[in-house]
Write an enzyme that holds these catalytic residues in place. Structure first.
Site, mmCIF file in Angstrom:
data_model
loop_
_atom_site.group_PDB
_atom_site.id
_atom_site.type_symbol
_atom_site.label_atom_id
_atom_site.label_comp_id
_atom_site.label_asym_id
_atom_site.label_seq_id
_atom_site.Cartn_x
_atom_site.Cartn_y
_atom_site.Cartn_z
ATOM 1 N N PRO A 1 64.165 17.090 83.221
ATOM 2 C CA PRO A 1 64.945 17.556 82.067
ATOM 3 C C PRO A 1 66.123 16.637 81.729
ATOM 4 O O PRO A 1 66.589 16.625 80.582
ATOM 5 C CB PRO A 1 65.448 18.939 82.497
ATOM 6 C CG PRO A 1 64.578 19.346 83.636
ATOM 7 C CD PRO A 1 64.115 18.088 84.298
ATOM 8 N N GLU B 1 62.791 22.095 93.372
ATOM 9 C CA GLU B 1 64.041 21.830 92.654
ATOM 10 C C GLU B 1 64.154 20.373 92.212
ATOM 11 O O GLU B 1 65.171 19.979 91.652
ATOM 12 C CB GLU B 1 65.231 22.176 93.550
ATOM 13 C CG GLU B 1 65.333 23.639 93.932
ATOM 14 C CD GLU B 1 65.629 24.528 92.735
ATOM 15 O OE1 GLU B 1 66.659 24.311 92.073
ATOM 16 O OE2 GLU B 1 64.819 25.440 92.473
ATOM 17 N N ARG C 1 47.529 8.401 71.798
ATOM 18 C CA ARG C 1 47.087 8.441 70.397
ATOM 19 C C ARG C 1 47.682 7.297 69.575
ATOM 20 O O ARG C 1 47.283 7.098 68.428
ATOM 21 C CB ARG C 1 47.373 9.812 69.767
ATOM 22 C CG ARG C 1 48.815 10.154 69.621
ATOM 23 C CD ARG C 1 48.999 11.620 69.267
ATOM 24 N NE ARG C 1 48.567 11.957 67.908
ATOM 25 C CZ ARG C 1 49.221 11.619 66.797
ATOM 26 N NH1 ARG C 1 50.330 10.920 66.883
ATOM 27 N NH2 ARG C 1 48.780 11.969 65.613
ATOM 28 N N ASP D 1 51.520 11.665 60.177
ATOM 29 C CA ASP D 1 52.246 12.368 61.237
ATOM 30 C C ASP D 1 53.654 12.755 60.825
ATOM 31 O O ASP D 1 54.327 12.013 60.121
ATOM 32 C CB ASP D 1 52.419 11.455 62.468
ATOM 33 C CG ASP D 1 51.174 11.393 63.324
ATOM 34 O OD1 ASP D 1 50.211 12.117 63.038
ATOM 35 O OD2 ASP D 1 51.187 10.607 64.293
HETATM 36 C C1 4GO Z 1 60.258 17.818 83.264
HETATM 37 C C2 4GO Z 1 60.105 18.348 84.545
HETATM 38 C C3 4GO Z 1 61.227 19.866 82.579
HETATM 39 C C4 4GO Z 1 60.836 18.582 82.281
HETATM 40 C C5 4GO Z 1 60.541 19.626 84.780
HETATM 41 C C6 4GO Z 1 61.062 18.031 80.920
HETATM 42 N N1 4GO Z 1 61.082 20.379 83.784
HETATM 43 N N2 4GO Z 1 61.858 18.715 80.098
HETATM 44 N N3 4GO Z 1 60.495 20.228 86.006
HETATM 45 O O1 4GO Z 1 60.517 16.988 80.597
HETATM 46 C C7 4GO Z 1 61.726 18.665 88.901
HETATM 47 C C8 4GO Z 1 61.174 19.930 89.439
HETATM 48 C C9 4GO Z 1 61.390 18.535 87.474
HETATM 49 C C10 4GO Z 1 60.390 20.565 88.331
HETATM 50 C C11 4GO Z 1 60.316 19.566 87.234
#
Ligand code: 4GO
Length: 228
Positions: free
Chosen positions: A90, A117, A155, A170
């Protein structure tokens, strides 16, 4: 293009890469997608890949040993050394079509999917070359995120989209959302197709589509127009 995906759950996406446009690209040999189970590299006698975080706190982390060993094993496999080792998280760089297009020009990518985590920071500090996020939300693991990145970049590889699909209409092309589209019949449940699309006047059609794109983008994503 070779893409190695390291995950604890390869079966989550094996079907995904066998279907539809990506499945065809795999069969054609344009895409060589290799799914790997990180657990295959654990040296733990109980086959564990996770451990508790130093400093305390809830949850478990993926330990450095199996992950780094897995990355080192696949990054030179297949002949071409990996161009990027990507971690999906994230807090990564937001995925956009532009980023996907850049990645679509590489020969070999490695993608690491985290679980629990997350992963030991030393993996990120040493072997990861790029961190990507598919959006501002948290998933239980990164495997689906890796599949999203692969779909989006694939793609944009020449030859992957066939006649039935194209990049030109697109959303985000030209930093605008897409225009509305219609197919047969001309009237569905009393709703007619906009007459301009039946006019055969290509200049008029282009003008109408542009107008629709600007209107929709103004309404839904004014931030895109400000950046344009
Ligand atoms: C990627 C991995 C969200 C994303 C994740 C994203 N959550 N927004 N979760 O791209 C580490 C443990 C990351 C779970 C994973």
């Amino acid at each position: 293009m070779q893409i190695d995906i390291l995950t604890l759950f390869p079966e989550m996406v094996r079907g995904f890469f066998g279907e539809s446009i990506l499945g065809r690209a795999v069969k054609n040999g344009i895409l060589d997608i290799r799914l790997h189970d990180i657990r295959d590299w654990t040296k733990d006698k109980h086959r564990r890949v996770d451990d508790r975080p130093f400093g305390g706190g809830a949850g478990m982390l993926m330990a450095a040993q199996p992950v780094v060993d897995a990355i080192e094993a696949v990054k030179t496999a297949g002949g071409v050394p990996a161009d990027e080792i990507i971690y999906l998280c994230p807090d990564g760089e937001p995925l956009t079509n532009d980023l996907a297009r850049e990645l679509s020009q590489k020969k070999h990518l490695v993608m690491l999917s985290g679980h629990y985590e997350g992963i030991d920071q030393r993996i990120r500090d040493t072997v990861i070359t790029r961190e990507i996020s598919i959006g501002d939300y948290v998933l239980t693991n990164g495997t689906i995120a890796a599949a999203v990145v692969v779909d989006c970049l694939a793609r944009q590889i020449p030859g992957v989209l066939g006649e039935e699909n194209s990049l030109t209409g697109d959303s985000f092309n030209d930093r605008l959302l897409s225009y509305p589209q219609y197919t047969r019949p001309e009237i569905f449940r009393g709703m007619p197709v906009p007459p301009v699309l039946l006019s055969g006047n290509h200049a008029e059609i282009q003008r109408w589509r542009r107008e629709q794109q600007l209107k929709k983008t103004q309404e839904r994503r004014p931030d895109l127009l400000e950046r344009k």
